[in-house]
Design a protein around this motif. Structure first.
Motif, PDB file in Angstrom:
ATOM      1  N   ALA A   1       0.831  -1.208   0.000  1.00 52.36           N
ATOM      2  CA  ALA A   1       0.000   0.000   0.000  1.00 52.36           C
ATOM      3  C   ALA A   1       0.862   1.253   0.000  1.00 52.36           C
ATOM      4  CB  ALA A   1      -0.925  -0.007   1.213  1.00 52.36           C
ATOM      5  N   GLY A   2       1.962   1.230   0.775  1.00 50.15           N
ATOM      6  CA  GLY A   2       2.860   2.378   0.791  1.00 50.15           C
ATOM      7  C   GLY A   2       3.465   2.643  -0.563  1.00 50.15           C
ATOM      8  N   LEU A   3       3.824   1.575  -1.289  1.00 50.91           N
ATOM      9  CA  LEU A   3       4.384   1.728  -2.629  1.00 50.91           C
ATOM     10  C   LEU A   3       3.373   2.344  -3.576  1.00 50.91           C
ATOM     11  CD1 LEU A   3       6.529   1.188  -4.791  1.00 50.91           C
ATOM     12  CD2 LEU A   3       5.651  -1.149  -4.981  1.00 50.91           C
ATOM     13  N   VAL A   4       2.129   1.862  -3.532  1.00 56.92           N
ATOM     14  CA  VAL A   4       1.082   2.409  -4.404  1.00 56.92           C
ATOM     15  C   VAL A   4       0.841   3.881  -4.094  1.00 56.92           C
ATOM     16  CG1 VAL A   4      -1.368   2.275  -4.987  1.00 56.92           C
ATOM     17  CG2 VAL A   4      -0.029   0.180  -4.749  1.00 56.92           C
ATOM     18  N   SER A   5       0.737   4.221  -2.807  1.00 55.64           N
ATOM     19  CA  SER A   5       0.461   5.618  -2.447  1.00 55.64           C
ATOM     20  C   SER A   5       1.618   6.528  -2.805  1.00 55.64           C
ATOM     21  CB  SER A   5       0.141   5.725  -0.955  1.00 55.64           C
ATOM     22  OG  SER A   5       1.253   5.355  -0.165  1.00 55.64           O
ATOM     23  N   THR A   6       2.853   6.014  -2.739  1.00 57.39           N
ATOM     24  CA  THR A   6       4.008   6.827  -3.108  1.00 57.39           C
ATOM     25  C   THR A   6       3.968   7.215  -4.575  1.00 57.39           C
ATOM     26  OG1 THR A   6       5.379   5.812  -1.410  1.00 57.39           O
ATOM     27  CG2 THR A   6       6.528   6.881  -3.208  1.00 57.39           C
ATOM     28  N   LEU A   7       3.464   6.315  -5.428  1.00 56.28           N
ATOM     29  CA  LEU A   7       3.426   6.575  -6.859  1.00 56.28           C
ATOM     30  C   LEU A   7       2.488   7.735  -7.207  1.00 56.28           C
ATOM     31  CD1 LEU A   7       3.386   2.905  -8.206  1.00 56.28           C
ATOM     32  CD2 LEU A   7       5.319   4.488  -8.075  1.00 56.28           C
ATOM     33  N   VAL A   8       1.489   7.989  -6.344  1.00 58.65           N
ATOM     34  CA  VAL A   8       0.559   9.093  -6.615  1.00 58.65           C
ATOM     35  C   VAL A   8       0.784  10.280  -5.687  1.00 58.65           C
ATOM     36  CG1 VAL A   8      -1.187   7.499  -7.469  1.00 58.65           C
ATOM     37  CG2 VAL A   8      -1.229   8.174  -5.075  1.00 58.65           C
ATOM     38  N   ALA A   9       1.543  10.075  -4.594  1.00 57.56           N
ATOM     39  CA  ALA A   9       1.674  11.127  -3.584  1.00 57.56           C
ATOM     40  C   ALA A   9       2.391  12.355  -4.116  1.00 57.56           C
ATOM     41  CB  ALA A   9       2.423  10.577  -2.359  1.00 57.56           C
ATOM     42  N   SER A  10       3.363  12.166  -5.025  1.00 56.18           N
ATOM     43  CA  SER A  10       4.114  13.308  -5.535  1.00 56.18           C
ATOM     44  C   SER A  10       3.206  14.294  -6.250  1.00 56.18           C
ATOM     45  CB  SER A  10       5.221  12.818  -6.472  1.00 56.18           C
ATOM     46  OG  SER A  10       5.938  13.908  -7.012  1.00 56.18           O
ATOM     47  N   ARG A  11       2.356  13.788  -7.140  1.00 49.99           N
ATOM     48  CA  ARG A  11       1.450  14.681  -7.871  1.00 49.99           C
ATOM     49  C   ARG A  11       0.398  15.297  -6.956  1.00 49.99           C
ATOM     50  NH1 ARG A  11       1.852  14.719 -13.287  1.00 49.99           N
ATOM     51  NH2 ARG A  11       3.120  13.106 -14.287  1.00 49.99           N
ATOM     52  N   VAL A  12      -0.119  14.491  -6.015  1.00 52.26           N
ATOM     53  CA  VAL A  12      -1.126  15.018  -5.087  1.00 52.26           C
ATOM     54  C   VAL A  12      -0.511  16.096  -4.207  1.00 52.26           C
ATOM     55  CG1 VAL A  12      -2.707  14.428  -3.213  1.00 52.26           C
ATOM     56  CG2 VAL A  12      -2.400  12.851  -5.118  1.00 52.26           C
ATOM     57  N   THR A  13       0.734  15.884  -3.784  1.00 53.47           N
ATOM     58  CA  THR A  13       1.408  16.872  -2.943  1.00 53.47           C
ATOM     59  C   THR A  13       1.546  18.198  -3.665  1.00 53.47           C
ATOM     60  OG1 THR A  13       2.645  15.134  -1.826  1.00 53.47           O
ATOM     61  CG2 THR A  13       3.502  17.348  -1.628  1.00 53.47           C
ATOM     62  N   LYS A  14       1.917  18.170  -4.943  1.00 56.41           N
ATOM     63  CA  LYS A  14       2.042  19.399  -5.721  1.00 56.41           C
ATOM     64  C   LYS A  14       0.701  20.099  -5.843  1.00 56.41           C
ATOM     65  CE  LYS A  14       5.921  17.844  -8.578  1.00 56.41           C
ATOM     66  NZ  LYS A  14       6.348  17.493  -9.965  1.00 56.41           N
ATOM     67  N   ALA A  15      -0.386  19.322  -5.965  1.00 52.68           N
ATOM     68  CA  ALA A  15      -1.696  19.913  -6.199  1.00 52.68           C
ATOM     69  C   ALA A  15      -2.310  20.529  -4.948  1.00 52.68           C
ATOM     70  CB  ALA A  15      -2.644  18.856  -6.770  1.00 52.68           C
ATOM     71  N   VAL A  16      -2.155  19.876  -3.792  1.00 51.83           N
ATOM     72  CA  VAL A  16      -2.858  20.333  -2.593  1.00 51.83           C
ATOM     73  C   VAL A  16      -1.932  20.863  -1.506  1.00 51.83           C
ATOM     74  CG1 VAL A  16      -4.714  18.683  -3.054  1.00 51.83           C
ATOM     75  CG2 VAL A  16      -2.897  18.075  -1.448  1.00 51.83           C
ATOM     76  N   GLY A  17      -0.616  20.679  -1.660  1.00 50.84           N
ATOM     77  CA  GLY A  17       0.318  21.202  -0.675  1.00 50.84           C
ATOM     78  C   GLY A  17       0.760  20.176   0.345  1.00 50.84           C
ATOM     79  N   ARG A  18       1.862  20.502   1.038  1.00 49.63           N
ATOM     80  CA  ARG A  18       2.448  19.574   2.008  1.00 49.63           C
ATOM     81  C   ARG A  18       1.569  19.401   3.241  1.00 49.63           C
ATOM     82  NH1 ARG A  18       5.196  19.960  -2.545  1.00 49.63           N
ATOM     83  NH2 ARG A  18       7.393  20.602  -2.405  1.00 49.63           N
ATOM     84  N   GLN A  19       0.943  20.492   3.699  1.00 47.48           N
ATOM     85  CA  GLN A  19       0.159  20.430   4.929  1.00 47.48           C
ATOM     86  C   GLN A  19      -1.018  19.468   4.807  1.00 47.48           C
ATOM     87  OE1 GLN A  19      -2.415  23.688   5.700  1.00 47.48           O
ATOM     88  NE2 GLN A  19      -2.306  23.502   7.938  1.00 47.48           N
ATOM     89  N   ARG A  20      -1.750  19.540   3.696  1.00 45.19           N
ATOM     90  CA  ARG A  20      -2.915  18.678   3.540  1.00 45.19           C
ATOM     91  C   ARG A  20      -2.517  17.210   3.397  1.00 45.19           C
ATOM     92  NH1 ARG A  20      -6.832  22.266  -0.495  1.00 45.19           N
ATOM     93  NH2 ARG A  20      -7.102  24.015   0.955  1.00 45.19           N
ATOM     94  N   ILE A  21      -1.366  16.960   2.793  1.00 47.54           N
ATOM     95  CA  ILE A  21      -0.890  15.586   2.696  1.00 47.54           C
ATOM     96  C   ILE A  21      -0.576  15.038   4.082  1.00 47.54           C
ATOM     97  CG2 ILE A  21       1.056  14.167   1.915  1.00 47.54           C
ATOM     98  CD1 ILE A  21      -0.933  14.700  -0.244  1.00 47.54           C
ATOM     99  N   MET A  22       0.011  15.885   4.945  1.00 46.03           N
ATOM    100  CA  MET A  22       0.257  15.458   6.330  1.00 46.03           C
ATOM    101  C   MET A  22      -1.057  15.123   7.033  1.00 46.03           C
ATOM    102  SD  MET A  22       3.615  15.668   7.189  1.00 46.03           S
ATOM    103  CE  MET A  22       3.751  16.176   8.897  1.00 46.03           C
ATOM    104  N   LEU A  23      -2.076  15.948   6.821  1.00 44.36           N
ATOM    105  CA  LEU A  23      -3.382  15.693   7.419  1.00 44.36           C
ATOM    106  C   LEU A  23      -3.976  14.379   6.911  1.00 44.36           C
ATOM    107  CD1 LEU A  23      -4.895  19.293   7.220  1.00 44.36           C
ATOM    108  CD2 LEU A  23      -4.282  18.078   9.312  1.00 44.36           C
TER     109      LEU A  23
END
Length: 512
Positions: free
Chosen positions: A94-116
């Protein structure tokens, strides 16, 4: 480069100094971001201890208990169960799958929301595993934990690197690894305290929600990073964030200008970064190290020892409580080694720590293999004398300490330093993805490997540590004190990589 001044690296190169200081705001922000390591660390420490608790095994893996109760048994194979290892390793799929999409999501919504998001997912995963009534619930909960780990591991290091003043970036960024060690030690202490309770495994798994709450509540009060705000077109908010974290005397306009320029360069070059890294000759050293560093990081053997140390200690003859206490000692050793590394990493350089840690791990693993082979034997049926069992615990601590002040922190530091800006996101994504993928392979295969290779498992890891130590000695340039924007110089001067990498001016012309 614009800036309020300059600092001189150990080779005479200069980098911008904007005059930022360690404000209360930046310390608080970095503390909350670094505590993201608690999530990963808690999971590393908790799963192995829970996996040897008899009430947990009785409910979910009774065949393991039946094997332990057999009159004649092979100690190496006590815990060889694919379902049991899937309990640990499913998180990393699951961590591997989420890592593959986390980079783009982080750029779109910011670091703070990803932490949340990471904190919320980890809390949900902890609640489900703590309340599990069957293996399916365990695996689903573990996968939610994996999504949480994937998102927070993406956001927390970026938060630290982008918020910390350059002068203290190394020390503050190392906080992530420190909190990871705190998480491991905390989990081992929780396991030791709950092992005597019939439902203690539920408490151990459910308490994963505690670090998740810390991350979630802390992230609510964080200011997003200036780089993230600029990426989303909020330049005025980025300037306000800089003023808040750098202090009134910092040259925030100069730093903001450089951030805007860096973001523009990254936008222009982000498309095709993986293709360029894979096909262009000048990126050959970066490609090789993007693969080699996470691969060797896993093949030190310390990750699976961290997960399964209580099971290993049971294998060499300790009871349940003693095995859990051994895991506590191992976690404390790792934490002390990490603190020592933070004190010397910028003084002695990366390669010296790699060499010292490598030799230390080789000696410890060869000694463990020799003791287990001589005492338990090939059949795994001979009892091990308590003195030799204690020696295995001590040698495991020596191995962990060697990792803790070498590959542990440097496995994160070096990939963050070596990539040029136009492939930095791609290189880091490749590093994290390979690491999580190999973590899954390692956790899923370690117990069957211990059953099949027996004491030779530790000789296997020692051989890989020898290979990686020689590789680092020959092919990793020293990066201590080199500004990121001048990192090309270390490749140009390297005895082997200089045939691939051209001086910075020529590389810029080729890129254009």
């Amino acid at each position: 480069m614009a800036g309020g001044g300059a600092v001189v690296a150990n080779d005479g190169l200069q980098a911008a100094d904007y005059g930022g200081r360690l404000t209360l705001s930046v310390l608080t922000t970095c503390l909350v971001a670094a505590s993201g390591g608690l999530i990963f660390g808690y999971d590393i420490g908790i799963s192995g201890g829970v996996s040897q608790m008899e009430p947990f095994l009785e409910r979910f893996f009774p065949h393991v208990l039946a094997r332990m109760a057999a009159a004649k048994r092979n100690d190496y194979c006590l815990y060889d169960s694919q379902a049991l290892t899937a309990f640990t390793s499913s998180l990393y799929v699951a961590g591997l799958v989420s890592t593959l999409v986390a980079s783009r999501v982080t750029k779109a919504v910011g670091r703070q929301r990803i932490m949340l998001m990471g904190g919320a997912l980890f809390f949900a995963g902890g609640a489900i595993t703590g309340a599990a009534v069957n293996i399916a619930m365990l695996i689903i909960g573990r996968m939610l934990l994996g999504f949480g780990v994937g998102f927070t591991n993406q956001a927390a290091p970026l938060f630290l690197a982008e918020m910390a003043p350059s002068k203290w970036r190394g020390s503050l960024t190392a906080g992530f690894q420190f909190f990871l060690g705190v998480g491991v030690l905390t989990a081992n202490l929780v396991n030791y305290a709950t092992a005597r309770i019939s439902w203690g495994w539920r408490l151990s798994l459910g308490l994963a929600g505690a670090p998740a709450v810390i991350i979630f509540l802390g992230a609510l009060f964080l200011t997003d990073t200036p780089s993230s705000l600029v990426m989303r077109g909020r330049t005025d908010d980025a300037r306000a964030a800089l003023v808040r974290v750098r202090g009134a005397n910092a040259d925030v306009d100069a730093e903001l200008k450089d951030i805007v320029q860096s973001v523009e360069v990254a936008r222009e070059s982000e498309d095709g970064a993986f293709r360029r890294m894979a096909t262009r000759r000048e990126y050959r050293p970066h490609l090789v190290l993007a693969v080699a560093v996470p691969m060797f990081f896993q093949l030190t053997g310390v990750i699976v020892l961290s997960f399964f140390s209580p099971l290993v200690f049971r294998t060499v003859g300790f009871g349940s409580n003693a095995a859990l206490m051994g895991a506590v000692i191992l976690g404390a050793t790792n934490l002390v080694a990490l603190m020592l590394s933070a004190l010397v990493i910028d003084r002695y350089g990366r390669k010296v720590l790699f060499m010292v840690g490598g030799v230390q791990m080789i000696i410890a693993q060869v000694a463990i293999a020799w003791i287990m082979g001589a005492q338990i034997g090939k059949g795994g049926e001979a009892p091990m004398a308590r003195t030799y069992g204690v020696a295995v615990v001590v040698l495991t601590c020596v191995h962990t300490a060697g990792f803790g002040w070498s590959w542990g922190p440097l496995g994160w530091v070096v990939p963050g330093e070596i990539f040029p800006v136009d492939i930095r996101s791609a290189g880091q994504a490749m590093n994290v993805s390979i690491g999580l993928g190999l973590t899954f392979v390692q956790t899923q295969s370690f117990l069957p490997m211990l059953c099949a290779f027996k004491y030779g498992t530790f000789a296997y890891y020692a051989a890989w540590v020898a290979v990686m130590t020689v590789f680092i000695a020959l092919f990793l340039p020293e990066t201590k004190g080199i500004p990121l924007e001048s990192m090309t110089t270390v490749w140009v001067k390297h005895w082997y990589w200089k045939r691939f990498v051209e001086p910075q001016g020529k590389s810029a012309e080729a890129l254009a």
